[in-house]
Design an enzyme around this catalytic site. Structure first.
Site, PDB file in Angstrom:
ATOM      1  CG  ASP A 198      -2.548   0.620   0.937  1.00 30.42           C
ATOM      2  OD1 ASP A 198      -2.499   0.868  -0.248  1.00 30.42           O
ATOM      3  OD2 ASP A 198      -2.837   1.212   1.985  1.00 30.42           O
ATOM      4  CG  ASP A 239      -7.776   0.843   2.479  1.00 30.50           C
ATOM      5  OD1 ASP A 239      -6.791   0.141   2.550  1.00 30.50           O
ATOM      6  OD2 ASP A 239      -8.182   1.807   1.906  1.00 30.50           O
TER       7      ASP A 239
END
Length: 341
Positions: A198, A239
């Site tokens: 990420d 997420d």
């Protein structure tokens, strides 16, 4: 049913490979929606028998690399092909996946009102010209698929942000419910790898944000804003799902010990704190942030602190759902053998 679950597992794994987060104005909507989705998905993942198929350490290590390949492929597709063409193909793809996800999400509520044999009797359908390929389903699943089909048709025709969000929530709930890490060691490997993934794709390349803005499909939640330049804020499903499957493992660990939701509360609180911290930093710098940069340390940190405080690190690290599934199967077979005798 098993074939549908495998297909959904594969699809949801692909969906959650591109975690993303950009500027969010309606902060409360983001936190409440994401946390409620994780909460529901975690409790739906608690079932009478442990999952028979769990992620291995090797799969967890490969996950970020597979995700990177998929993300980069999407970036190149949008770069060299017509954006409308790519999104048209993706709309057809997610139309089918949406029906599966919505029907699976609605099924527990629907099946209680249907006859038992509609829930239990499997129907096998073979593909024309490919008789080795087959799909198993029940009448209850067909009934649950009817509203899902109409809803996905509305999404495909209107692309309304609310329809996008409902499909995204269905994907997230199914992902948390069906994907199993197996052990906390595997979960730590997966989260650590995606933590780096990420950070790299958000901070060091324009790929993540570019794909997020170009990808017109329910892999992200949309929240309307008052900013004409940015009509919607986005929260990636990764997420929600990636940390969610780790939080769900903590809940199943608690259930296996019969001690309520002891460590689940710590992991869930860690997720909430990490998400809030992401939004605070994001609004402070007015720039896209890799949410897992804040969520992963919070989830693992809160859970680790609680386990160390209770001196139960060994019990947590030795927990393995695949072994629990095997022992549960052996005990059921033993009981069945005694009944026959």
């Amino acid at each position: 049913m098993k074939n549908n679950e495998r297909l959904a597992n594969f699809a949801l794994a692909g969906l959650t490979l591109a975690p993303l987060l950009v500027k969010v104005d309606p902060n409360l909507n983001v936190v409440l929606t994401a946390c409620l989705t994780v909460y529901v998905g975690c409790y739906r993942s608690v079932k009478p028998t442990p999952p028979s198929e769990t992620m291995s350490n090797e799969h967890a290590m490969r996950f970020p690399f597979v995700g990177s390949a998929m993300l980069l492929s999407l970036f190149l597709l949008f770069k060299f092909l017509s954006k409308d063409l790519v999104n048209a193909v993706l709309t057809c793809y997610f139309f089918a996946l949406g029906i599966i996800a919505l029907s699976a999400t609605l099924l527990p509520a629907i099946k209680r009102y249907l006859p038992n044999h509609w829930n239990d009797d499997l129907i096998t359908w073979h593909f024309p010209f490919f008789h080795s390929l087959e799909i198993e389903f029940t009448r209850s699943q067909i009934v649950a698929a009817i509203p899902g089909t109409f809803f996905c048709a509305w999404y495909a025709s209107q692309k309304h942000w609310l329809a996008n969000n409902i499909l995204g929530l269905a994907f997230s709930i199914q992902g948390i419910e069906m994907l199993s890490l197996g052990s906390f060691k595997t979960g730590a490997i997966l989260l650590a790898g995606l933590f780096v993934y990420d950070i790299f794709w958000v901070f060091f390349t324009p790929v993540m944000v570019s794909v997020a803005k170009s990808f017109d499909a329910p892999i992200k939640l949309l929240f309307p804003t008052r900013d004409a330049a940015r009509p919607f804020s986005m929260l990636g499903l990764g997420d929600i799902v990636i940390p969610g499957i780790f939080v769900a493992l903590a809940l199943r660990f608690d259930v296996s010990r019969g001690k309520g939701s002891q460590y689940f509360k710590s992991a869930f609180l860690g997720y909430t704190v990490g998400l809030v911290l992401t939004i605070v930093v994001m609004n402070w710098f007015q720039a896209a942030q890799p949410a897992l940069l804040y969520i992963v340390p919070s989830v693992i940190g809160f859970l680790a602190a609680h386990v160390i405080w209770n001196s139960e690190v060994k019990q947590l690290m030795e927990f393995d759902e695949s072994k629990s599934a095997a022992s549960s199967k052996d005990s059921s077979e033993t009981k069945a053998g005694k009944k026959v005798e």
